[in-house]
Scaffold this motif. Structure first.
Motif, short mmCIF file in Angstrom:
data_model
loop_
_atom_site.label_atom_id
_atom_site.label_comp_id
_atom_site.label_asym_id
_atom_site.label_seq_id
_atom_site.Cartn_x
_atom_site.Cartn_y
_atom_site.Cartn_z
N CYS A 32 5.89 2.59 -2.37
CA CYS A 32 4.88 3.64 -2.16
C CYS A 32 5.31 4.53 -0.99
O CYS A 32 5.72 4.02 0.06
CB CYS A 32 3.52 3.01 -1.86
N TRP A 37 3.72 5.96 1.14
CA TRP A 37 2.91 5.76 2.35
C TRP A 37 2.85 4.30 2.80
O TRP A 37 2.73 4.03 3.98
CB TRP A 37 1.49 6.28 2.13
N CYS A 38 2.92 3.35 1.85
CA CYS A 38 2.69 1.93 2.18
C CYS A 38 3.96 1.09 2.14
O CYS A 38 3.94 -0.06 2.58
CB CYS A 38 1.67 1.31 1.24
N HIS A 59 -1.18 4.25 -6.36
CA HIS A 59 -1.24 2.97 -5.62
C HIS A 59 -2.71 2.54 -5.53
O HIS A 59 -3.33 2.62 -4.47
CB HIS A 59 -0.61 3.15 -4.24
N CYS A 73 -3.23 2.60 -0.92
CA CYS A 73 -3.71 3.85 -0.32
C CYS A 73 -4.39 4.77 -1.33
O CYS A 73 -4.90 5.82 -0.95
CB CYS A 73 -2.55 4.57 0.35
ZN LIG Z 1 0.27 3.26 -0.96
#
Ligand SMILES: [Zn+2]
Lengths: 204, 101
Positions: free
Chosen positions: B6, B8-9, B59, B63
């Motif tokens: 991901c 962001w994650c 996701h 997020c």
């Molecule tokens: Zn994420």
């Protein structure tokens, strides 16, 4: 008007006895408890905007900027949920904190919502805690990859929840209220075998 | 099990995501002017390549953000992960007969 908080009933009130009796003793002891009635405020705002700075001013803490980061000040903890989304978990009364934050953001493009009833908080603690979670959580909780002070949105036993590590052997789980009973029963079942003296030797 | 990264994650199991089909399918500029056939083409018809495919994922257990993945449909190898604001990476496509689509 009567204090309505006296009539509150937590999602896991019916399981309090089972959680107390389900505590596992021995070298890999672990126990599960509900810590209900936290104030939770959902905040969505552009992290670079004046409104975000206003929120940070009220909290006295920065909004976390990366996945897993938690910031804290006083009675407030701020968890990263997304690049423009946070959850404040606090001991301040919901109406006080919500009021202060909505006043701070004013008419800006932001959302501040009291979601205190959305989730409850379970604390799983003891040397066996990580082994229990590792049975059903896809996140790597080994100390090489996870540590005290981290919080992530993930799944446990296939249901979504927030998972925070608050101590070397202590984790807080925040499932939705409607999933809380399932999560607690799953954990109690997963904890049982740690009462056995058997060690498989591969523990790390 | 895919391990998707991901934006962001970071890396998470496939079970935390949901699939969103082909990426880069633009909403028609003037939907009301489309014939039924053109509308059906937009709604229901998607590429089905044997090889690199740009597709959308969300996701959902993390997020909750959408992003794009280039995945080789033959090997399930993830060739690139990028956000909506990134251009489609050239990875994988140029090597195919016909080039990028
Ligand atoms: Zn994420």
């Amino acid at each position: 008007m009567d204090d309505l908080t006296l009539q509150r009933r937590s999602p896991l009130a019916d399981l309090a006895d089972r959680m107390r009796d389900g505590a596992v003793t021995g070298s890999r002891h672990v126990r599960l408890a509900e810590l209900p009635f936290w104030t939770m405020i959902s905040v969505r705002v552009d992290p670079g905007s004046p409104a975000a700075a206003a929120v940070e001013g009220v909290l006295g803490a920065d909004l976390p900027r990366w996945c897993g980061q938690v910031t804290a000040h006083g009675l407030d903890h701020v968890l990263w949920l997304g690049p423009d989304e946070w959850l404040i978990v606090s001991e301040v009364a919901p109406s006080d904190l919500h009021g202060a934050l909505t006043d701070a953001v004013g008419e800006a493009h932001a959302a501040v919502v009291d979601v205190s009833a959305n989730r409850t908080l379970l604390e799983l603690s003891g040397p066996g805690a990580r082994s229990v979670l590792e049975k059903g959580c896809p996140v790597d909780l080994h100390p090489r990859a996870f540590e005290v002070g981290r919080a992530v949105s993930t799944t446990l036993a296939r249901v979504p929840l927030l998972l925070c590590q608050t101590g070397p052997d202590t984790y807080c789980l925040l499932p939705r209220s409607s999933f809380a009973q399932y999560v607690a029963c799953w954990l109690l079942d997963a904890m049982q075998e740690l009462g056995s003296d058997f060690q498989d030797g591969s523990a790390s | 099990m895919l391990l998707l990264n991901c934006p962001w994650c970071g890396p998470r199991d496939e079970t935390e995501y949901h699939y969103g089909g082909q990426a880069h399918v633009p909403y028609p500029e003037e939907p009301s002017t489309l014939t039924d056939e053109e509308w059906a083409e937009y709604l229901f018809f998607r590429d089905n390549p044997c090889g690199p495919f740009a597709e959308r994922w969300v996701h959902s257990a993390g997020c909750r953000r959408w992003f794009n993945v280039v995945r080789d449909t033959r090997t399930y190898q993830v060739l690139a992960v990028y956000t909506h604001s990134d251009p489609r990476p050239a990875v994988g496509f140029g090597a195919q007969a016909g080039g990028p689509r």
